[in-house]
Design a protein around this motif. Structure first.
Motif, PDB file in Angstrom:
ATOM      1  N   ALA A 137       0.823  -1.216   0.000  1.00 30.25           N
ATOM      2  CA  ALA A 137       0.000   0.000   0.000  1.00 30.25           C
ATOM      3  C   ALA A 137       0.853   1.261   0.000  1.00 30.25           C
ATOM      4  O   ALA A 137       0.497   2.264  -0.618  1.00 30.25           O
ATOM      5  CB  ALA A 137      -0.934  -0.009   1.204  1.00 30.25           C
ATOM      6  N   GLN A 138       1.997   1.209   0.694  1.00 35.12           N
ATOM      7  CA  GLN A 138       2.836   2.399   0.822  1.00 35.12           C
ATOM      8  C   GLN A 138       3.771   2.613  -0.364  1.00 35.12           C
ATOM      9  O   GLN A 138       3.993   3.754  -0.772  1.00 35.12           O
ATOM     10  CB  GLN A 138       3.660   2.317   2.111  1.00 35.12           C
ATOM     11  CG  GLN A 138       4.471   3.572   2.409  1.00 35.12           C
ATOM     12  CD  GLN A 138       4.958   3.605   3.838  1.00 35.12           C
ATOM     13  OE1 GLN A 138       4.360   3.015   4.726  1.00 35.12           O
ATOM     14  NE2 GLN A 138       6.060   4.306   4.075  1.00 35.12           N
ATOM     15  N   TYR A 139       4.272   1.514  -0.933  1.00 28.01           N
ATOM     16  CA  TYR A 139       5.304   1.662  -1.964  1.00 28.01           C
ATOM     17  C   TYR A 139       4.909   1.146  -3.343  1.00 28.01           C
ATOM     18  O   TYR A 139       5.660   1.319  -4.303  1.00 28.01           O
ATOM     19  CB  TYR A 139       6.593   0.958  -1.508  1.00 28.01           C
ATOM     20  CG  TYR A 139       7.207   1.596  -0.290  1.00 28.01           C
ATOM     21  CD1 TYR A 139       7.873   2.803  -0.380  1.00 28.01           C
ATOM     22  CD2 TYR A 139       7.096   0.993   0.965  1.00 28.01           C
ATOM     23  CE1 TYR A 139       8.436   3.407   0.748  1.00 28.01           C
ATOM     24  CE2 TYR A 139       7.652   1.577   2.094  1.00 28.01           C
ATOM     25  CZ  TYR A 139       8.324   2.785   1.980  1.00 28.01           C
ATOM     26  OH  TYR A 139       8.860   3.382   3.089  1.00 28.01           O
ATOM     27  N   GLY A 140       3.758   0.508  -3.454  1.00 31.04           N
ATOM     28  CA  GLY A 140       3.318   0.024  -4.757  1.00 31.04           C
ATOM     29  C   GLY A 140       4.307  -0.948  -5.361  1.00 31.04           C
ATOM     30  O   GLY A 140       4.704  -1.925  -4.722  1.00 31.04           O
ATOM     31  N   SER A 141       4.755  -0.675  -6.582  1.00 32.70           N
ATOM     32  CA  SER A 141       5.674  -1.579  -7.274  1.00 32.70           C
ATOM     33  C   SER A 141       7.138  -1.165  -7.139  1.00 32.70           C
ATOM     34  O   SER A 141       8.010  -1.757  -7.774  1.00 32.70           O
ATOM     35  CB  SER A 141       5.312  -1.642  -8.761  1.00 32.70           C
ATOM     36  OG  SER A 141       5.438  -0.362  -9.360  1.00 32.70           O
ATOM     37  N   THR A 142       7.421  -0.171  -6.311  1.00 34.51           N
ATOM     38  CA  THR A 142       8.817   0.257  -6.152  1.00 34.51           C
ATOM     39  C   THR A 142       9.563  -0.559  -5.100  1.00 34.51           C
ATOM     40  O   THR A 142      10.780  -0.716  -5.180  1.00 34.51           O
ATOM     41  CB  THR A 142       8.887   1.747  -5.769  1.00 34.51           C
ATOM     42  OG1 THR A 142       8.214   1.948  -4.521  1.00 34.51           O
ATOM     43  CG2 THR A 142       8.246   2.623  -6.841  1.00 34.51           C
ATOM     44  N   PHE A 143       8.819  -1.087  -4.112  1.00 34.20           N
ATOM     45  CA  PHE A 143       9.451  -1.858  -3.039  1.00 34.20           C
ATOM     46  C   PHE A 143       8.448  -2.868  -2.515  1.00 34.20           C
ATOM     47  O   PHE A 143       7.266  -2.541  -2.352  1.00 34.20           O
ATOM     48  CB  PHE A 143       9.903  -0.925  -1.919  1.00 34.20           C
ATOM     49  CG  PHE A 143      10.515  -1.614  -0.738  1.00 34.20           C
ATOM     50  CD1 PHE A 143       9.868  -1.600   0.499  1.00 34.20           C
ATOM     51  CD2 PHE A 143      11.728  -2.280  -0.843  1.00 34.20           C
ATOM     52  CE1 PHE A 143      10.438  -2.227   1.601  1.00 34.20           C
ATOM     53  CE2 PHE A 143      12.296  -2.907   0.247  1.00 34.20           C
ATOM     54  CZ  PHE A 143      11.655  -2.889   1.477  1.00 34.20           C
ATOM     55  N   ALA A 144       8.907  -4.093  -2.263  1.00 28.75           N
ATOM     56  CA  ALA A 144       7.999  -5.149  -1.823  1.00 28.75           C
ATOM     57  C   ALA A 144       8.669  -6.054  -0.799  1.00 28.75           C
ATOM     58  O   ALA A 144       9.905  -6.150  -0.740  1.00 28.75           O
ATOM     59  CB  ALA A 144       7.519  -5.974  -3.010  1.00 28.75           C
ATOM     60  N   LEU A 145       7.855  -6.721  -0.011  1.00 27.03           N
ATOM     61  CA  LEU A 145       8.319  -7.699   0.968  1.00 27.03           C
ATOM     62  C   LEU A 145       7.878  -9.084   0.513  1.00 27.03           C
ATOM     63  O   LEU A 145       6.686  -9.315   0.283  1.00 27.03           O
ATOM     64  CB  LEU A 145       7.737  -7.398   2.350  1.00 27.03           C
ATOM     65  CG  LEU A 145       8.061  -8.416   3.459  1.00 27.03           C
ATOM     66  CD1 LEU A 145       9.539  -8.386   3.805  1.00 27.03           C
ATOM     67  CD2 LEU A 145       7.207  -8.139   4.702  1.00 27.03           C
TER      68      LEU A 145
ATOM     69  N   ALA B 144       8.195  -5.996  -8.575  1.00 28.26           N
ATOM     70  CA  ALA B 144       8.602  -4.773  -7.881  1.00 28.26           C
ATOM     71  C   ALA B 144      10.042  -4.451  -8.241  1.00 28.26           C
ATOM     72  O   ALA B 144      10.820  -5.350  -8.587  1.00 28.26           O
ATOM     73  CB  ALA B 144       8.455  -4.932  -6.369  1.00 28.26           C
ATOM     74  N   ASP B 145      10.390  -3.175  -8.134  1.00 30.31           N
ATOM     75  CA  ASP B 145      11.749  -2.756  -8.451  1.00 30.31           C
ATOM     76  C   ASP B 145      12.758  -3.292  -7.441  1.00 30.31           C
ATOM     77  O   ASP B 145      13.859  -3.700  -7.804  1.00 30.31           O
ATOM     78  CB  ASP B 145      11.840  -1.222  -8.484  1.00 30.31           C
ATOM     79  CG  ASP B 145      10.946  -0.621  -9.555  1.00 30.31           C
ATOM     80  OD1 ASP B 145      10.669  -1.317 -10.553  1.00 30.31           O
ATOM     81  OD2 ASP B 145      10.513   0.537  -9.396  1.00 30.31           O
TER      82      ASP B 145
END
Length: 567
Positions: free
Chosen positions: A360-368, A378-379
Motif C-alpha cells: 500500500a505504501q510503496y506500490g511496485s517500487t518496493f515489496a516484501l 517490484a523494483d
C-alpha cells in the motif's frame, strides 16, 4: 582443443575468486557452497588454504554427523594438465594429524597458518578426536582428470581408512551443469516390484506406474546417484547436513524399522521417456529422479546396512521431451520442501499485515517477500528472512544473532517483527544494507572474502553511527519523514558514513592482529557479542574523533517536516 567441462567450471568458480583467494581456494568455496551446502557465513571460516596450511586447504567439522572432513583443492590452469597421485598422497598424509589428540597437538605445535590454527581451536578438534566421537574423512577436489597414477591410487585406497572421496573434473562439471541443462540419464533401467505395479494413463501419451521396490535394487540399478546426475531435474542436490537427513540415516541403520519404511516414507518420483510394464517388471528408457533425492542418496551411502525388508514406494511417470507434463511434475516435485518455521509464519497475521502495508505504501517500487517462490513484480524486493536479519542488526542491535537463521522465525520472531517495525523501517534497513554492500570493495581482502559474516555487523555499525546525532536517531525511528523523497541525499550521507565505518573496521582488525597475533581471528569478531562490542567501541570512538574535525561526516539531513517548519 576446447574442453566444455573445464570452461564450465572456470565460469562457475570465477565469482568465488574474491579477496586473496587463489583459484584453488575459489574452487573449494564453490564446492563447499554448491556441493557441501555450507551457509555463506560459514564458508570463509572453513577455508584455510595458503602458506603453512600443512596440506589442509579446508576443514569442516560437522557435529550432527560426527565427522571431521579434510579438504584439499588443486586447480589446473590448462585443460590438458592432469592430476597425479602426489597431491592425493599429501592429503592422505595430512590425515595423520587427526589420528589422535596428541597428533592434533603436534599439528598446532608445528605452527600452521592462523586460519588453520584458529579453526582447530574454535571447533575443539582436539577434544573431539580425544573423545573418539568424530570420524575423519578426506575430500580431494580438482578441475583436472586423474592420470593413471592418480586413478590407481584412488582404486588402491577404496576400502582404506580414512575414506578418500575424489571429485575430479567430470564429477564437478556434472554438478555445475545441472542447473543449465535438465536432462534425463540415457540408460535403460529395469526394476522388479515385489507385487504387480498399478498402471494408469495420464494422457494419451503418458502413463504412471506405482510400485513397491526393494531399496537395494534401486541403489544398484539407478545410475548417477554418486555424482548426482540422476537428479539433474531437481532444483537442489543433496541437502546433506540437515536434521531430517540425519533422522533418515538413523532409520535406515535400524534393521528393526525396515519393514515399516514404506508406510511412513513418501517414496520416489522417477521420470522416464519410455515406460514398459510386463508383470512385475518395469523397463525405463532414460531416467531421472525428481523427488526423493535426499532419501536415495542416504540409501546409497548406507547400502551396506540395507536388508530385503526395506522397501520403497516408487512412482514412475512416462513423459516426453516436448511435454508440458514433465515440466509440471518437475516444478511441483521440487517445491515440496520440508516445512520450516519461516514457511509456517509466511501467512500469519504479522506477515500478512506487513506485506500488505508495504504494498500500500510503496506500490511496485518496493515489496516484501514472505514465501519461498513467491512471484512479485517490484523494483526492489526484500525477502523476509533478510528483513529479520537486518532488523536484528539495526534495531535490536544484535548482529551476532542475525546469522542464527533457525531462531529468527522461532524464539526471536516476535522480538524481531514487533509492532514498531513499519514498512518505512523495512525500506530503510534494505537501503542501509544496499549501501554497505557497495562498500565491500573497500574492506581488507580477508574481510571482503568473508563478507557474509561481516555483512550484518556493518549494518549495525552504520546504524550506531547514525544514532550519534539527534537527526540520525529520528531518521532511524521515523524514516518515512525522509524516505523515499530524500533518498538521493540520504544515500549519499549513508555512503559517507559507511566509508568511515569500513576504514575503522580495517584499522581495528589490523591493530588487533599486531597486538594479539595468531590468537586474534577476525572472523570470530563478527559472530560474538564481545567481539562486536569491542569493534563498535573503536568505530564510534573514531567517528566522534572525526566529527570534531568535520561534523558533516555524521547524519545531519533535515527531514521534510523539519524543512517545512523552518520555512
Amino acid at each position: 582443443m576446447p574442453d566444455s567441462a573445464y570452461d564450465l567450471l572456470t565460469d562457475e568458480v570465477a565469482p568465488f575468486r574474491v579477496g586473496t583467494r587463489t583459484m584453488s581456494a575459489a574452487m573449494l568455496a564453490w564446492f563447499l557452497t554448491t556441493v557441501w551446502r555450507l551457509e555463506p557465513e560459514d564458508l570463509a571460516e572453513a577455508i584455510c588454504d595458503g602458506g603453512g596450511d600443512k596440506g589442509i586447504d579446508a576443514l569442516v567439522v560437522d557435529d550432527d554427523l560426527a565427522e571431521i572432513t579434510i579438504f584439499q583443492g588443486k586447480w589446473r590452469e590448462t585443460a590438458v594438465k592432469t592430476q597425479g597421485d602426489n597431491d592425493l598422497r599429501s592429503l592422505v598424509g595430512a590425515a595423520d594429524y587427526f589420528a589422535s589428540a596428541a597428533a592434533v597437538d603436534g599439528l598446532l605445535a608445528a605452527k600452521p597458518n592462523a586460519e588453520l590454527r584458529n579453526l582447530l581451536v574454535r571447533q575443539e578438534v582436539h577434544r573431539k578426536i580425544e573423545d573418539g566421537s568424530h570420524l575423519v574423512r578426506l575430500v580431494f577436489v580438482t578441475n583436472a582428470h586423474l592420470d593413471a597414477a592418480g586413478a590407481d591410487f584412488v582404486a588402491a585406497r577404496k576400502t582404506a581408512e580414512p575414506e578418500l572421496d575424489v571429485w575430479d573434473r567430470d564429477r564437478l562439471a556434472y554438478v555445475a551443469d545441472r542447473a543449465r541443462r535438465a536432462e534425463l540419464r540415457p540408460e535403460t533401467v529395469r526394476l522388479t516390484a515385489v507385487t504387480t505395479p498399478t498402471t494408469v494413463s495420464l494422457t494419451a501419451e503418458e502413463q504412471l506406474s506405482v510400485a513397491v521396490v526393494p531399496a537395494q535394487q534401486l541403489v544398484d540399478a539407478l545410475p548417477g546417484i554418486s555424482d548426482y546426475t540422476l537428479f539433474s531435474r531437481n532444483v537442489r542436490l543433496f541437502a546433506g547436513r540437515t536434521r531430517i537427513n540425519k533422522d533418515l540415516r538413523e532409520t535406515v541403520r535400524k534393521a528393526d524399522e525396515h519393514e515399516l519404511f514404506p508406510a511412513y516414507h513418501n517414496g520416489l518420483t522417477i521420470l522416464t521417456e519410455r515406460l514398459a510394464v510386463e508383470g512385475s517388471v518395469l523397463t525405463l528408457d532414460r531416467v531421472g529422479v525428481v523427488n526423493g533425492c535426499q532419501s536415495l542418496v542416504t540409501l546409497f551411502e548406507n547400502s551396506k546396512v540395507l536388508t530385503d525388508k526395506l522397501l520403497v514406494l516408487v512412482k514412475v511417470v512416462e513423459v516426453h521431451d516436448d511435454s508440458s507434463v514433465a515440466d509440471k511434475i518437475t516444478f511441483r516435485s521440487n517445491n515440496q520442501n520440508p516445512v520450516t518455521m519461516r514457511d509456517q509464519r509466511s501467512s500469519d497475521v504479522v506477515m500478512r499485515d506487513l506485506q500488505k502495508s508495504v504494498r500500500a505504501q510503496y506500490g511496485s517500487t518496493f515489496a516484501l517477500r514472505t514465501r519461498v517462490g513467491e512471484n512479485i513484480a517490484a523494483d526492489r524486493i526484500l525477502d523476509n528472512t533478510e528483513a529479520a536479519q537486518l532488523i536484528m542488526a539495526a534495531y535490536l542491535r544484535e548482529p551476532w544473532a542475525a546469522v542464527r537463521k533457525v531462531r529468527l522465525f522461532d524464539q526471536d520472531y516476535r522480538r524481531i517483527f514487533n509492532r514498531s517495525i513499519t514498512p518505512s523501517k523495512l525500506y530503510l534497513v534494505d537501503l542501509i544494507d544496499s549501501v554497505s554492500s557497495t562498500e565491500r570493495a573497500r574492506l581488507r581482502d580477508d574481510l571482503r572474502s568473508s563478507f557474509a559474516s561481516i555483512r550484518f555487523t556493518l549494518v549495525h555499525l552504520i546504524t550506531q553511527v547514525l544514532r550519534e546525532t539527534e537527526l540520525g536517531t529520528d531518521f532511524i525511528e521515523t524514516p518515512e519523514n525522509w524516505l523515499p523523497d530524500l533518498e538521493g541525499e540520504v544515500r549519499a550521507a549513508l555512503t559517507s558514513i559507511a566509508e568511515e565505518v569500513v576504514d575503522s573496521v580495517n584499522f581495528y582488525v589490523g591493530e588487533q592482529e599486531q597486538e594479539r597475533g595468531s590468537e586474534f581471528d577476525p572472523k570470530v569478531v563478527f559472530k560474538s557479542q564481545s567481539g562486536v562490542t569491542g569493534l563498535e567501541y573503536d568505530v564510534l570512538r573514531q567517528s566522534r574523533r572525526q566529527a570534531k574535525r568535520d561534523a558533516t561526516i555524521l547524519f545531519n539531513i533535515p527531514s521534510q517536516t523539519t524543512a517545512r517548519d523552518s520555512d
